[in-house]
Write a protein that holds these residues in place. Structure first.
Motif, PDB file in Angstrom:
ATOM      1  N   ASN A   1     -56.116 -38.417  15.671  1.00  0.00           N
ATOM      2  CA  ASN A   1     -56.915 -39.621  15.889  1.00  0.00           C
ATOM      3  C   ASN A   1     -56.696 -40.638  14.777  1.00  0.00           C
ATOM      4  N   LEU A   2     -55.668 -40.445  13.974  1.00  0.00           N
ATOM      5  CA  LEU A   2     -55.409 -41.342  12.856  1.00  0.00           C
ATOM      6  C   LEU A   2     -54.919 -42.698  13.358  1.00  0.00           C
ATOM      7  N   LYS A   3     -55.339 -43.747  12.662  1.00  0.00           N
ATOM      8  CA  LYS A   3     -54.916 -45.102  13.006  1.00  0.00           C
ATOM      9  C   LYS A   3     -53.613 -45.399  12.263  1.00  0.00           C
ATOM     10  N   LEU A   4     -52.605 -45.819  13.008  1.00  0.00           N
ATOM     11  CA  LEU A   4     -51.317 -46.179  12.414  1.00  0.00           C
ATOM     12  C   LEU A   4     -51.434 -47.561  11.781  1.00  0.00           C
ATOM     13  N   VAL A   5     -51.124 -47.653  10.491  1.00  0.00           N
ATOM     14  CA  VAL A   5     -51.154 -48.925   9.771  1.00  0.00           C
ATOM     15  C   VAL A   5     -49.767 -49.180   9.176  1.00  0.00           C
ATOM     16  N   PRO A   6     -49.417 -50.453   8.948  1.00  0.00           N
ATOM     17  CA  PRO A   6     -48.057 -50.763   8.466  1.00  0.00           C
ATOM     18  C   PRO A   6     -47.727 -50.179   7.091  1.00  0.00           C
ATOM     19  N   ARG A   7     -48.740 -50.083   6.188  1.00  0.00           N
ATOM     20  CA  ARG A   7     -48.478 -49.558   4.840  1.00  0.00           C
ATOM     21  C   ARG A   7     -49.779 -49.078   4.215  1.00  0.00           C
ATOM     22  N   ASP A   8     -49.653 -48.293   3.173  1.00  0.00           N
ATOM     23  CA  ASP A   8     -50.796 -47.817   2.389  1.00  0.00           C
ATOM     24  C   ASP A   8     -51.813 -47.015   3.194  1.00  0.00           C
ATOM     25  N   GLY A   9     -51.334 -46.188   4.128  1.00  0.00           N
ATOM     26  CA  GLY A   9     -52.225 -45.309   4.872  1.00  0.00           C
ATOM     27  C   GLY A   9     -52.765 -44.206   3.981  1.00  0.00           C
ATOM     28  N   ASP A  10     -53.833 -43.564   4.449  1.00  0.00           N
ATOM     29  CA  ASP A  10     -54.353 -42.405   3.718  1.00  0.00           C
ATOM     30  C   ASP A  10     -53.288 -41.313   3.647  1.00  0.00           C
ATOM     31  N   LEU A  11     -52.522 -41.167   4.742  1.00  0.00           N
ATOM     32  CA  LEU A  11     -51.344 -40.299   4.767  1.00  0.00           C
ATOM     33  C   LEU A  11     -50.123 -41.201   4.879  1.00  0.00           C
ATOM     34  N   GLN A  12     -49.124 -40.959   4.051  1.00  0.00           N
ATOM     35  CA  GLN A  12     -47.939 -41.822   4.028  1.00  0.00           C
ATOM     36  C   GLN A  12     -46.667 -40.983   4.143  1.00  0.00           C
ATOM     37  N   PHE A  13     -45.775 -41.452   5.011  1.00  0.00           N
ATOM     38  CA  PHE A  13     -44.484 -40.796   5.188  1.00  0.00           C
ATOM     39  C   PHE A  13     -43.372 -41.786   4.924  1.00  0.00           C
ATOM     40  N   ASP A  14     -42.390 -41.341   4.175  1.00  0.00           N
ATOM     41  CA  ASP A  14     -41.138 -42.095   4.085  1.00  0.00           C
ATOM     42  C   ASP A  14     -40.033 -41.084   3.848  1.00  0.00           C
ATOM     43  N   GLY A  15     -38.807 -41.532   4.036  1.00  0.00           N
ATOM     44  CA  GLY A  15     -37.695 -40.620   3.853  1.00  0.00           C
ATOM     45  C   GLY A  15     -36.433 -41.139   4.498  1.00  0.00           C
ATOM     46  N   ASN A  16     -35.468 -40.249   4.645  1.00  0.00           N
ATOM     47  CA  ASN A  16     -34.202 -40.644   5.240  1.00  0.00           C
ATOM     48  C   ASN A  16     -33.491 -39.451   5.861  1.00  0.00           C
ATOM     49  N   ILE A  17     -32.622 -39.779   6.774  1.00  0.00           N
ATOM     50  CA  ILE A  17     -31.770 -38.775   7.412  1.00  0.00           C
ATOM     51  C   ILE A  17     -30.603 -38.567   6.458  1.00  0.00           C
ATOM     52  N   VAL A  18     -30.468 -37.354   5.948  1.00  0.00           N
ATOM     53  CA  VAL A  18     -29.463 -37.094   4.925  1.00  0.00           C
ATOM     54  C   VAL A  18     -28.213 -36.413   5.461  1.00  0.00           C
ATOM     55  N   ALA A  19     -28.309 -35.800   6.647  1.00  0.00           N
ATOM     56  CA  ALA A  19     -27.132 -35.150   7.222  1.00  0.00           C
ATOM     57  C   ALA A  19     -27.207 -35.194   8.745  1.00  0.00           C
ATOM     58  N   TYR A  20     -26.053 -35.435   9.331  1.00  0.00           N
ATOM     59  CA  TYR A  20     -25.883 -35.429  10.786  1.00  0.00           C
ATOM     60  C   TYR A  20     -24.507 -34.822  11.007  1.00  0.00           C
ATOM     61  N   ASP A  21     -24.482 -33.517  11.239  1.00  0.00           N
ATOM     62  CA  ASP A  21     -23.216 -32.785  11.288  1.00  0.00           C
ATOM     63  C   ASP A  21     -22.982 -32.185  12.663  1.00  0.00           C
ATOM     64  N   PHE A  22     -21.767 -32.299  13.121  1.00  0.00           N
ATOM     65  CA  PHE A  22     -21.351 -31.728  14.404  1.00  0.00           C
ATOM     66  C   PHE A  22     -20.128 -30.877  14.130  1.00  0.00           C
ATOM     67  N   ALA A  23     -20.238 -29.572  14.381  1.00  0.00           N
ATOM     68  CA  ALA A  23     -19.148 -28.657  14.036  1.00  0.00           C
ATOM     69  C   ALA A  23     -19.134 -27.486  15.011  1.00  0.00           C
ATOM     70  N   PRO A  24     -17.982 -26.814  15.142  1.00  0.00           N
ATOM     71  CA  PRO A  24     -17.926 -25.630  16.005  1.00  0.00           C
ATOM     72  C   PRO A  24     -18.939 -24.576  15.549  1.00  0.00           C
ATOM     73  N   ALA A  25     -19.642 -24.005  16.518  1.00  0.00           N
ATOM     74  CA  ALA A  25     -20.609 -22.946  16.215  1.00  0.00           C
ATOM     75  C   ALA A  25     -20.031 -21.582  16.555  1.00  0.00           C
ATOM     76  N   SER A  26     -19.090 -21.558  17.499  1.00  0.00           N
ATOM     77  CA  SER A  26     -18.405 -20.315  17.853  1.00  0.00           C
ATOM     78  C   SER A  26     -17.003 -20.673  18.320  1.00  0.00           C
ATOM     79  N   VAL A  27     -16.108 -19.710  18.189  1.00  0.00           N
ATOM     80  CA  VAL A  27     -14.710 -19.932  18.564  1.00  0.00           C
ATOM     81  C   VAL A  27     -14.362 -18.973  19.696  1.00  0.00           C
ATOM     82  N   GLN A  28     -13.589 -19.467  20.650  1.00  0.00           N
ATOM     83  CA  GLN A  28     -13.120 -18.624  21.752  1.00  0.00           C
ATOM     84  C   GLN A  28     -11.623 -18.839  21.939  1.00  0.00           C
ATOM     85  N   GLN A  29     -10.975 -17.859  22.526  1.00  0.00           N
ATOM     86  CA  GLN A  29      -9.539 -17.942  22.815  1.00  0.00           C
ATOM     87  C   GLN A  29      -9.350 -18.536  24.209  1.00  0.00           C
ATOM     88  N   VAL A  30      -8.563 -19.601  24.295  1.00  0.00           N
ATOM     89  CA  VAL A  30      -8.201 -20.196  25.575  1.00  0.00           C
ATOM     90  C   VAL A  30      -6.685 -20.327  25.589  1.00  0.00           C
TER      91      VAL A  30
END
Length: 159
Positions: A56-85
């Motif tokens: 029920n928290l009210k979203l405010v532009p800044r200085d909320g009682d609870l504050q979140f900030d941050g950044n996306i530090v990794a976005y990785d796409f890699a093989p998870a398993s290998v198969q023989q074709v």
């Protein structure tokens, strides 16, 4: 026999002090060298929406009682398993892993504040490449939703 309680509890699983009334969520920037251009806005808006739907928290532009900030530090796409074709090694499945560093400040109780990296992943068939994942609006969202749920649980559900 009477009932007594200690602390704050609600049926939606949150543990929010009644003195906490507002929340502010800064734009979560994509600082990873890869990732789709929409990731910053989508993640930030989904994080705001999740908190608005589940508290029920009210979203405010800044200085909320609870504050979140941050950044996306990794976005990785890699093989998870290998198969023989036809005698060649190929990706049997590919894994998209996203890491988000979040700084959470509880202005009413600093002991609740934290800085942490949240990570989650999803696996995709080997025939799906990063371009098809990035152009699929639901693919990336499944991974980010898991991260948002973890952020919510750590910050207000105390799980």
């Amino acid at each position: 026999m009477g009932l007594s309680s200690c602390g704050i509890y609600s049926f939606n699983g949150t543990n929010i002090d009644p003195a906490v009334r507002t929340i502010s969520i800064s734009t979560i920037q994509n600082n990873s060298p890869t990732g789709p251009s929409f990731l910053t806005q989508r993640f930030t808006e989904d994080l705001k929406d999740y908190f608005q739907r589940n508290t029920n928290l009210k979203l405010v532009p800044r200085d909320g009682d609870l504050q979140f900030d941050g950044n996306i530090v990794a976005y990785d796409f890699a093989p998870a398993s290998v198969q023989q074709v036809n005698g060649l090694d190929q990706a049997g499945s590919n894994r998209l892993t996203i890491q988000v560093k979040i700084r959470f400040t509880n202005t009413k109780d600093d002991k609740q504040s934290f800085e942490q990296i949240f990570q989650n992943f999803d696996d995709y068939p080997g025939n799906r490449n990063i371009a098809t994942i990035n152009s699929d609006p639901n693919a990336v969202r499944t991974t980010t939703t898991k991260i948002i749920t973890d952020i919510f649980n750590k910050s207000v559900a105390n799980w």
